[in-house]
Design a protein around this motif. Structure first.
Motif, PDB file in Angstrom:
ATOM      1  N   ARG A  37      -4.658  -3.148  -5.665  1.00 53.09           N
ATOM      2  CA  ARG A  37      -3.817  -4.728  -4.873  1.00 53.09           C
ATOM      3  C   ARG A  37      -2.845  -5.058  -5.302  1.00 53.09           C
ATOM      4  O   ARG A  37      -2.424  -4.932  -6.757  1.00 53.09           O
ATOM      5  N   GLN A  38      -2.203  -5.920  -5.030  1.00 53.32           N
ATOM      6  CA  GLN A  38      -0.898  -6.563  -6.183  1.00 53.32           C
ATOM      7  C   GLN A  38      -1.227  -8.360  -5.641  1.00 53.32           C
ATOM      8  O   GLN A  38      -0.991  -8.939  -4.449  1.00 53.32           O
ATOM      9  N   ARG A  44       1.369  -4.534  -9.215  1.00 55.84           N
ATOM     10  CA  ARG A  44       1.226  -3.853  -8.225  1.00 55.84           C
ATOM     11  C   ARG A  44      -0.092  -2.983  -8.758  1.00 55.84           C
ATOM     12  O   ARG A  44       0.251  -2.285 -10.328  1.00 55.84           O
ATOM     13  N   ASP A 105       1.486   4.773  -9.059  1.00 48.06           N
ATOM     14  CA  ASP A 105       1.287   4.092  -7.759  1.00 48.06           C
ATOM     15  C   ASP A 105       2.426   5.196  -7.411  1.00 48.06           C
ATOM     16  O   ASP A 105       3.049   5.322  -5.991  1.00 48.06           O
TER      17      ASP A 105
END
Length: 120
Positions: A37-38, A44, A105
């Protein structure tokens, strides 16, 4: 390869919401899937992840409130979110990789985001 995240919306604090990530173009059962999520103005960050044997990872901020699961027959990973808080407001993304990545990520494939807004 396509990942399609859906299920976002506007909810009130304390409510629940389930996000879905539908995958196509890959042997889904062989991939780990992460939810990220950001939030506005923030980087993020990973929220949860699940690998091919359904081992899971959760960030401390969601542990006990969110549950990640997968249905390989439907090529879909879910993120069930309970007890939502205003600080959970963000664009949520799903991503897939052949490696079991729990923190960074560095996922190979990414879907578009779905917006979750939690009002107080």
């Amino acid at each position: 390869v396509q990942l399609q995240a859906s299920g976002g919306g506007v909810v009130q604090a304390g409510d629940s919401l389930r996000l879905s990530c539908a995958a196509s173009g890959l042997t889904f059962s062989m991939y780990a899937v992460g939810w990220f999520r950001q939030a506005p103005g923030k980087e993020r960050a990973i929220v949860a992840a699940i690998n091919w044997s359904s081992s899971t990872y959760y960030s401390d901020s969601v542990k006990g409130r969110f549950t990640v699961s997968r249905d390989n027959a439907k090529n879909t990973v879910y993120l069930q979110m309970h007890s939502l808080r205003p600080e959970d407001t963000a664009v949520y993304y799903c991503a897939a990789d052949r490696s079991w990545i729990q923190v960074t990520d560095d996922y190979e494939y990414w879907g578009q985001g779905t917006l979750v807004t939690v009002s107080s």
